[in-house]
Design an enzyme around this catalytic site. Structure first.
Site, PDB file in Angstrom:
ATOM      1  N   LYS A   1      -5.829  -3.294 -10.084  1.00 26.75           N
ATOM      2  CA  LYS A   1      -4.948  -3.418  -8.928  1.00 26.75           C
ATOM      3  C   LYS A   1      -5.746  -3.458  -7.630  1.00 26.75           C
ATOM      4  CE  LYS A   1      -0.689  -3.170 -10.544  1.00 26.75           C
ATOM      5  NZ  LYS A   1      -0.232  -1.919 -11.122  1.00 26.75           N
TER       6      LYS A   1
ATOM      7  N   LYS B   1       5.512 -11.989  -3.368  1.00 29.30           N
ATOM      8  CA  LYS B   1       4.846 -13.244  -2.980  1.00 29.30           C
ATOM      9  C   LYS B   1       5.462 -13.829  -1.714  1.00 29.30           C
ATOM     10  CE  LYS B   1       1.843 -13.424  -6.327  1.00 29.30           C
ATOM     11  NZ  LYS B   1       2.207 -13.742  -7.710  1.00 29.30           N
TER      12      LYS B   1
ATOM     13  N   LYS C   1      -5.965   1.736 -10.059  1.00 30.22           N
ATOM     14  CA  LYS C   1      -6.648   1.114 -11.186  1.00 30.22           C
ATOM     15  C   LYS C   1      -7.567   0.012 -10.694  1.00 30.22           C
ATOM     16  CE  LYS C   1      -3.298  -0.566 -13.584  1.00 30.22           C
ATOM     17  NZ  LYS C   1      -2.689  -1.331 -14.659  1.00 30.22           N
TER      18      LYS C   1
END
Ligand code: TRP
Length: 334
Positions: free
Chosen positions: A200, A115, A197
């Protein structure tokens, strides 16, 4: 059925729209768990403030996620469904746990480091202590099982660390929460672009959202990568073809899958037909959920009652925990 006393808890941030990966990776299991465990599921609106400080759309997102949870089969009579900010005990526990969490270990958290790179202009203390708030979510109910994906395992490990630190310093209050899912492997929901996936995926064309309309679902699936087909009988499937079959296994009938497997092995498969079939089966699967969620969302007063009653039920259990916490800490002066 006699409900087990073991507590299961999980949360979801109300950022972004729920997709097929959320459904098969999480929601569908929650629906099963509520039959067997004492379940708490909540919308982590406070966590979303660490990355999304603008609250203009927060209410809509909270109500929409709640509606999808209900549409997917969560039953407010079987599990406790609430919004994080409606349970102030969580934030009180978060404060106490913050004194047991060290700057160094928080800075080492993978999600924090990610982040910081994503939003270098807003590295706020809430972002740093994200895992402490998540620990408070879990420990406030003294939950034993936490159904989460791999990306949350470090947070869960930190929850155990903070809970154990509390227990050692002040006295035994918290059990150790464990990750929990049915089966050993979480179900894989592949992305439509052949990479990774669905959960994701950053690419919205490669992700099927539960809110997608029928035509978008069809378009996304018809765009999935294929090739001109196998030339040798019983070939090994390339990854992007495996993905299409994997998606089919989620929503199509076994006989349909067998038919296309046989066609693949005989080199007679037509990928256009395969994708059309998958698209129709996907539409038939998603559209009832989408419509149900819309009906639920449109009845806002009923939705409000569900969240209110959920918060009350959650508070009953949270208050018990906070009494134990305050008395263990000696925060009782009269
Ligand atoms: N951090 C979780 C996520 O991003 C959401 C979450 C918040 C959560 N609190 C939780 C999950 C408690 C499980 C238990 O997916």
């Amino acid at each position: 059925m006699n409900k087990k006393s073991d507590i299961v808890l999980s949360g979801v941030r109300p950022t972004g729209t729920l997709h097929l990966g959320n459904y098969f990776g999480a929601l569908r299991n929650y629906v099963k768990m509520q039959e067997e465990y004492n379940c708490y599921f909540f919308i982590a609106d406070l966590h979303s403030l660490t990355t999304h400080p603008d609250t203009k759309e927060l209410k809509e997102h909270v109500l929409s996620v709640t509606a999808y949870y209900l549409a997917a089969g969560l039953d407010p009579d079987k599990s406790v469904l609430y919004c994080q900010s409606d349970l102030p005990q969580t934030t009180e526990l978060y404060l106490y746990l913050n004194m047991l969490a060290y700057k160094g270990e928080l800075e080492k958290t993978t999600t924090f480091k990610d982040k910081v790179k994503l939003q270098p202009e807003n590295v706020n203390a809430g972002l740093l202590t994200y895992p402490v708030l998540m620990a408070a979510d879990i420990l406030i109910h003294r939950a034993k099982y936490v159904p989460v994906g791999k990306d949350q395992e470090q947070h869960l490990e930190m929850t155990r660390t903070f809970g154990n630190r509390f227990n050692h310093r002040y006295g035994e209050v918290f059990p150790e929460p464990k990750a929990f899912n049915y089966g050993n492997e979480l179900l894989k929901v592949p992305s439509l672009d052949g990479a990774g996936k669905m959960s994701k995926s950053e690419n919205q064309y490669a992700t099927i959202y539960l809110s997608d309309d029928d035509d978008s679902i069809r378009k996304k699936i018809m765009k999935a990568k294929t090739d001109s087909g196998p030339t040798e009988p019983n070939s090994v499937k390339p990854d992007y073809i495996v993905n299409i079959f994997d998606l089919m296994r989620l929503v199509s009938a076994p006989a349909v899958i067998e038919k296309y497997e046989a066609a693949f092995n005989a080199c007679t498969i037509r990928y256009g037909d395969l994708k059309k079939q998958l698209a129709e089966d996907m539409v038939n699967f998603i559209s009832p959920i989408r419509q149900k969620a819309k009906d639920i969302r449109d009845n806002e007063s009923a939705l409000n009652i569900i969240l209110k009653v959920g918060a009350q039920k959650a508070a009953e259990n949270a208050q018990k925990t906070m009494q134990l916490v305050r008395s263990a800490m000696g925060l009782k002066y009269f």
